[in-house]
Structure formats: structure tokens, C-alpha cells
Design a protein around this motif. Structure first.
Motif, PDB file in Angstrom:
ATOM      1  N   VAL A 119      23.988  32.588  36.914  1.00  0.00           N
ATOM      2  CA  VAL A 119      24.844  33.606  37.545  1.00  0.00           C
ATOM      3  C   VAL A 119      25.579  34.395  36.458  1.00  0.00           C
ATOM      4  CG1 VAL A 119      27.029  33.795  38.843  1.00  0.00           C
ATOM      5  CG2 VAL A 119      25.134  32.428  39.753  1.00  0.00           C
ATOM      6  N   LYS A 120      25.739  35.699  36.669  1.00  0.00           N
ATOM      7  CA  LYS A 120      26.361  36.554  35.659  1.00  0.00           C
ATOM      8  C   LYS A 120      27.862  36.292  35.524  1.00  0.00           C
ATOM      9  CE  LYS A 120      27.079  41.356  34.344  1.00  0.00           C
ATOM     10  NZ  LYS A 120      27.090  42.752  34.747  1.00  0.00           N
ATOM     11  N   ARG A 121      28.555  36.190  36.668  1.00  0.00           N
ATOM     12  CA  ARG A 121      30.013  36.007  36.607  1.00  0.00           C
ATOM     13  C   ARG A 121      30.505  35.268  37.845  1.00  0.00           C
ATOM     14  NH1 ARG A 121      33.626  41.301  35.694  1.00  0.00           N
ATOM     15  NH2 ARG A 121      32.093  41.445  34.015  1.00  0.00           N
ATOM     16  N   VAL A 122      31.529  34.455  37.643  1.00  0.00           N
ATOM     17  CA  VAL A 122      32.210  33.775  38.753  1.00  0.00           C
ATOM     18  C   VAL A 122      33.604  34.382  38.899  1.00  0.00           C
ATOM     19  CG1 VAL A 122      33.127  31.585  39.638  1.00  0.00           C
ATOM     20  CG2 VAL A 122      30.965  31.601  38.362  1.00  0.00           C
ATOM     21  N   VAL A 123      33.978  34.688  40.145  1.00  0.00           N
ATOM     22  CA  VAL A 123      35.358  35.089  40.434  1.00  0.00           C
ATOM     23  C   VAL A 123      35.964  33.972  41.281  1.00  0.00           C
ATOM     24  CG1 VAL A 123      36.895  36.789  41.487  1.00  0.00           C
ATOM     25  CG2 VAL A 123      34.762  37.541  40.395  1.00  0.00           C
ATOM     26  N   LEU A 124      37.050  33.398  40.791  1.00  0.00           N
ATOM     27  CA  LEU A 124      37.704  32.282  41.480  1.00  0.00           C
ATOM     28  C   LEU A 124      38.908  32.782  42.263  1.00  0.00           C
ATOM     29  CD1 LEU A 124      38.228  29.150  41.811  1.00  0.00           C
ATOM     30  CD2 LEU A 124      39.712  29.360  39.808  1.00  0.00           C
ATOM     31  N   THR A 125      38.985  32.404  43.538  1.00  0.00           N
ATOM     32  CA  THR A 125      40.196  32.680  44.311  1.00  0.00           C
ATOM     33  C   THR A 125      41.172  31.547  44.052  1.00  0.00           C
ATOM     34  OG1 THR A 125      38.765  33.595  46.041  1.00  0.00           O
ATOM     35  CG2 THR A 125      41.089  33.289  46.589  1.00  0.00           C
ATOM     36  N   MET A 177      30.868  30.935  29.959  1.00  0.00           N
ATOM     37  CA  MET A 177      30.589  31.671  31.203  1.00  0.00           C
ATOM     38  C   MET A 177      31.622  32.770  31.434  1.00  0.00           C
ATOM     39  SD  MET A 177      29.704  28.567  33.819  1.00  0.00           S
ATOM     40  CE  MET A 177      29.529  29.607  35.281  1.00  0.00           C
ATOM     41  N   GLU A 178      31.204  33.827  32.140  1.00  0.00           N
ATOM     42  CA  GLU A 178      32.145  34.880  32.540  1.00  0.00           C
ATOM     43  C   GLU A 178      32.914  34.414  33.780  1.00  0.00           C
ATOM     44  OE1 GLU A 178      30.555  38.788  33.104  1.00  0.00           O
ATOM     45  OE2 GLU A 178      29.635  38.881  31.110  1.00  0.00           O
ATOM     46  N   LEU A 179      34.244  34.406  33.666  1.00  0.00           N
ATOM     47  CA  LEU A 179      35.091  33.978  34.782  1.00  0.00           C
ATOM     48  C   LEU A 179      36.302  34.897  34.891  1.00  0.00           C
ATOM     49  CD1 LEU A 179      35.955  31.770  36.948  1.00  0.00           C
ATOM     50  CD2 LEU A 179      37.145  30.618  35.069  1.00  0.00           C
ATOM     51  N   SER A 180      36.669  35.225  36.124  1.00  0.00           N
ATOM     52  CA  SER A 180      37.939  35.906  36.423  1.00  0.00           C
ATOM     53  C   SER A 180      38.597  35.129  37.554  1.00  0.00           C
ATOM     54  CB  SER A 180      37.713  37.337  36.903  1.00  0.00           C
ATOM     55  OG  SER A 180      37.074  38.103  35.923  1.00  0.00           O
ATOM     56  N   ALA A 181      39.934  35.148  37.583  1.00  0.00           N
ATOM     57  CA  ALA A 181      40.649  34.473  38.674  1.00  0.00           C
ATOM     58  C   ALA A 181      41.588  35.459  39.365  1.00  0.00           C
ATOM     59  CB  ALA A 181      41.443  33.286  38.143  1.00  0.00           C
ATOM     60  N   ILE A 182      41.631  35.360  40.702  1.00  0.00           N
ATOM     61  CA  ILE A 182      42.557  36.164  41.500  1.00  0.00           C
ATOM     62  C   ILE A 182      43.599  35.203  42.076  1.00  0.00           C
ATOM     63  CG2 ILE A 182      42.802  37.745  43.460  1.00  0.00           C
ATOM     64  CD1 ILE A 182      41.014  38.833  41.198  1.00  0.00           C
ATOM     65  N   SER A 238      34.091  45.020  33.368  1.00  0.00           N
ATOM     66  CA  SER A 238      33.965  44.202  32.151  1.00  0.00           C
ATOM     67  C   SER A 238      35.332  43.735  31.634  1.00  0.00           C
ATOM     68  CB  SER A 238      33.233  44.986  31.059  1.00  0.00           C
ATOM     69  OG  SER A 238      33.921  46.200  30.796  1.00  0.00           O
ATOM     70  N   GLU A 239      36.384  44.555  31.867  1.00  0.00           N
ATOM     71  CA  GLU A 239      37.719  44.194  31.369  1.00  0.00           C
ATOM     72  C   GLU A 239      38.265  42.935  32.041  1.00  0.00           C
ATOM     73  OE1 GLU A 239      38.203  48.511  32.745  1.00  0.00           O
ATOM     74  OE2 GLU A 239      36.604  47.015  32.809  1.00  0.00           O
ATOM     75  N   ALA A 240      37.703  42.590  33.201  1.00  0.00           N
ATOM     76  CA  ALA A 240      38.252  41.467  33.977  1.00  0.00           C
ATOM     77  C   ALA A 240      37.812  40.098  33.460  1.00  0.00           C
ATOM     78  CB  ALA A 240      37.841  41.612  35.442  1.00  0.00           C
ATOM     79  N   VAL A 241      36.793  40.066  32.606  1.00  0.00           N
ATOM     80  CA  VAL A 241      36.281  38.772  32.120  1.00  0.00           C
ATOM     81  C   VAL A 241      37.364  38.026  31.348  1.00  0.00           C
ATOM     82  CG1 VAL A 241      34.573  37.639  30.645  1.00  0.00           C
ATOM     83  CG2 VAL A 241      33.915  39.628  32.004  1.00  0.00           C
ATOM     84  N   GLY A 242      37.539  36.746  31.714  1.00  0.00           N
ATOM     85  CA  GLY A 242      38.512  35.921  31.002  1.00  0.00           C
ATOM     86  C   GLY A 242      39.949  36.185  31.404  1.00  0.00           C
ATOM     87  N   GLU A 243      40.146  36.925  32.511  1.00  0.00           N
ATOM     88  CA  GLU A 243      41.506  37.295  32.913  1.00  0.00           C
ATOM     89  C   GLU A 243      41.836  36.760  34.308  1.00  0.00           C
ATOM     90  OE1 GLU A 243      43.532  38.789  30.884  1.00  0.00           O
ATOM     91  OE2 GLU A 243      42.159  39.658  29.396  1.00  0.00           O
ATOM     92  N   ARG A 244      43.120  36.526  34.537  1.00  0.00           N
ATOM     93  CA  ARG A 244      43.600  36.203  35.892  1.00  0.00           C
ATOM     94  C   ARG A 244      44.491  37.355  36.370  1.00  0.00           C
ATOM     95  NH1 ARG A 244      48.350  31.940  35.225  1.00  0.00           N
ATOM     96  NH2 ARG A 244      47.430  30.870  37.005  1.00  0.00           N
ATOM     97  N   LEU A 315      42.751  47.360  36.058  1.00  0.00           N
ATOM     98  CA  LEU A 315      41.615  47.576  36.969  1.00  0.00           C
ATOM     99  C   LEU A 315      41.806  48.764  37.909  1.00  0.00           C
ATOM    100  CD1 LEU A 315      40.912  43.838  37.944  1.00  0.00           C
ATOM    101  CD2 LEU A 315      39.861  45.178  36.110  1.00  0.00           C
ATOM    102  N   GLY A 316      42.965  49.417  37.847  1.00  0.00           N
ATOM    103  CA  GLY A 316      43.204  50.564  38.730  1.00  0.00           C
ATOM    104  C   GLY A 316      43.385  50.170  40.183  1.00  0.00           C
ATOM    105  N   TRP A 317      43.823  48.930  40.429  1.00  0.00           N
ATOM    106  CA  TRP A 317      44.003  48.422  41.798  1.00  0.00           C
ATOM    107  C   TRP A 317      45.234  49.054  42.434  1.00  0.00           C
ATOM    108  CZ3 TRP A 317      47.495  44.174  43.509  1.00  0.00           C
ATOM    109  CH2 TRP A 317      47.168  43.672  44.775  1.00  0.00           C
ATOM    110  N   GLU A 318      45.107  49.461  43.690  1.00  0.00           N
ATOM    111  CA  GLU A 318      46.238  50.087  44.399  1.00  0.00           C
ATOM    112  C   GLU A 318      46.469  49.397  45.743  1.00  0.00           C
ATOM    113  OE1 GLU A 318      48.544  52.245  43.685  1.00  0.00           O
ATOM    114  OE2 GLU A 318      47.783  52.600  41.655  1.00  0.00           O
TER     115      GLU A 318
END
Length: 341
Positions: A119-125, A177-182, A238-244, A315-318
Motif C-alpha cells: 500500500v502506498k500510504r496509510v492514514v490513521l484516524t 512506510m508513509e503514514l499520516s494521522a488525523i 505529499s506534505e502530509a507524510v509523517g505528519e499528524r 493542506l489548505g483545509w477549511e
């Protein structure tokens, strides 16, 4: 079959359904895991309530956080994994250690399957509960740099979310691995069926007159639609990799302020909503006998305000406002007949 496949775990949950809605609307194929496959029709009806009419790009697979079965099959062929499934306050086992073990083991099962499947990337809630719990005094606004203090006496839910997120980061680092957390705060927003977030239960209780006295506590909240947006940004940017990323409107509201919003915006529908507050010492005493009060009682007199600057700037989230999220919750509950007349 050129569309990218996204595996979403815990597919019947409130946040997960909003994420699936967003993915399908953006042309992704979705494979959703369910602990009970008999809930497929229920999930489809929630998605239909959210505006999806075509289920051609949706499939289901049976998995359980407590078993290795099917996780490899679930991840195979997926470009991305969004891991939402977790034991929540509504489904919690009575044993807190059991809840932590389920969350940590389940997260590692998903991470291992994602790694093995390429898998390319995991996003964890994750949750704001992995950021702001167990701090005696924290005058500053909480950011993604903050972590819950595991050595403090904290609720099992917050412990489970913190330890599961830490386990995911450790695994991702070790396996490259590529991981981001929300990390969402209290999740509000349109209810699509009988499965909705723990935070929404508070709005329902207020509207049904089941909260004659309110706790003197404040929390940030966020709309589920915006939480879904943030997951997709974290999945693709791409900026989200390794970030929460903390998911919050950036407003910290007390229960009394939430009650006043309901009364102001809903008129007679909010006639049973109380704005009376209960003294903190009474809440702490009652928490000894009422387990529903135990977790909120630990936040009395504490700062819980969170920043959304990182998600907005990176990320430009609004996100929508807290008022819009709260009113969307209430109105959808009325539409679905969840509020007593």
C-alpha cells in the motif's frame, strides 16, 4: 479498473461513512471492512442518506480488530488504507486494558497488512484524546506537538487512542512506510443513520431533555464532512507524510454555549434543552457511581482548546464553524426521528 482502491476500516462507523461518501464522490473505489457483514445494507442506506445512488465502486469484506483473518485479503490491491476502526466509548469493553490491547493490536494488524500488500500510504484516524489528556495544567492551546500524558490517570479510551497512534508511528518508521494521522476533536455533523459518534449523543441528550444539568467543561468540535475532507488531503498530499493533524473548528465551546446555540437556532425543537450548570464537585462525586461521567469529569477545569493552524496552512483545509456542525447534527436527528416530540 483504472480507479484507485482505498481500504476503509470500520466501514459502518460515523466518521468512516462520511469518508466513504467523499471517496465515492471523488471517483475512488472503496473496500470497507465490517465486523458483521450483515450490516452492508445499513451502510448502503446511510450512504444513500448522504446522496450516493450508485454502489458499483463499493465492496465489503469481513474483518475484526481482534483476529488476523482477512486483513491481507482486505489490503491486497489497495493504493491507500484509511484506518478508522477502533473500540469507541459506545462499544468499549468494561476492561480498560482490553480496550487498549484491541486498539493497538488492531492498528498493527492493519499496518502489517498494508506493508505486505505494498500500500502506498496509510492514514490513521487517531483522536484529540491522543493529544490533550493527562495534563495537569496546559495554558497554551494544544497543537500536534503535544501528546497525551500516559503516566497520568486517564480514561481507557484516551489511553487506547494514544498507544495505538504511537504503535502506528513506530511501525511506520521501522518499516519505512508513509503514514499520516488525523486527530479529530468531538465529531458533530449530519447523522446518516443509527450509527453516530459519541459526541453526537450529547446533542441528542440535550434535545431530549436528558441533560437537566450541564457540566462546566469545554471542548472543541468539528463537522464529520470536514474530518472526511482532511483524511483525503492527508491521503493524497505529499506534505502530509509523517505528519499528524488536529481536526477542529478552532472554537472551544462549553456545554452551555452549545445549548444556547441549539436554543437560538432551533426554536421550539430545543424547548427541552437546559442551560443550567452543575457544580464541579457534584460532577466529581457522581462520577464515582456513573461511568458515563468518568471521562468528562477528568476534564473539569482543564484547558482543552486545540489549534487547526497546521491543517489549514499545510493542506489548505477549511472547516465549517462549530455552530454549523452542531446545527447539522441536531437537524439530521430531527429528520431521522431520533428526537422525542
Amino acid at each position: 479498473m483504472g480507479k484507485e482502491l482505498v481500504l476503509v476500516t470500520g466501514g459502518s462507523g460515523f466518521i468512516a461513512v462520511h469518508i466513504i461518501l467523499k471517496l465515492l464522490s471523488q471517483g475512488y473505489r472503496v473496500r470497507a471492512t465490517l465486523r458483521t457483514l450483515s450490516r452492508q445494507e445499513e451502510v448502503k442506506s446511510m450512504l444513500a442518506q448522504g446522496g450516493v445512488t450508485d454502489f458499483e465502486n463499493l465492496e465489503f469484506i469481513h474483518t475484526d480488530l481482534t483476529s488476523d483473518n482477512n486483513w491481507m485479503e482486505a489490503a491486497t490491491g489497495a493504493t491507500y488504507v484509511i484506518h478508522v476502526a477502533s473500540p469507541t466509548p459506545a462499544t468499549r469493553p468494561d476492561d480498560g486494558d482490553e480496550m487498549v490491547k484491541m486498539a493497538v493490536d488492531g492498528t498493527l494488524r492493519v499496518m502489517k497488512a498494508a506493508k505486505a500488500a505494498g500500500v502506498k500510504r496509510v492514514v490513521l484516524t487517531s483522536a484529540s484524546g491522543a493529544v490533550l489528556a493527562g495534563h495537569k495544567s496546559h495554558p497554551e492551546i494544544f497543537t500536534e506537538e503535544d501528546w497525551t500524558n500516559l503516566s497520568a490517570d486517564i480514561d481507557a479510551y484516551q489511553r487506547s487512542k494514544t498507544m495505538a497512534e504511537l504503535a502506528a508511528w513506530e511501525f511506520a518508521k521501522k518499516e519505512n512506510m508513509e503514514l499520516s494521522a488525523i486527530n479529530p476533536t468531538a465529531v458533530m455533523g449530519p447523522i446518516l443513520g443509527q450509527d453516530f459518534s459519541h459526541s453526537n449523543q450529547i446533542i441528542r441528550a440535550m434535545l431530549n431533555g436528558k441533560m437537566p444539568f450541564l457540566l462546566k467543561a469545554g471542548f472543541d468540535c468539528v463537522d464529520a464532512r470536514d474530518v472526511a475532507d482532511l483524511h483525503l488531503l492527508a491521503m493524497t498530499r505529499s506534505e502530509a507524510v509523517g505528519e499528524r493533524f488536529l481536526a477542529t473548528t478552532g472554537e472551544n465551546l462549553t456545554y452551555k454555549e452549545e445549548a444556547k446555540i441549539l436554543k437560538r437556532c432551533l426554536g421550539s425543537t430545543a424547548k427541552k434543552v437546559s442551560t443550567k450548570e452543575m457544580p464541579n464537585f457534584v460532577v466529581k462525586f457522581l462520577a464515582n457511581f456513573n461511568k458515563d461521567l468518568r471521562m468528562p469529569a477528568t476534564f473539569l477545569g482543564k484547558n482543552t482548546a486545540c489549534s487547526n493552524a497546521k491543517a489549514k496552512e499545510m493542506l489548505g483545509w477549511e472547516p465549517r464553524s462549530a455552530e454549523e456542525a452542531i446545527i447539522a447534527t441536531a437537524k439530521s436527528m430531527v429528520e431521522l426521528g431520533l428526537i422525542d416530540k
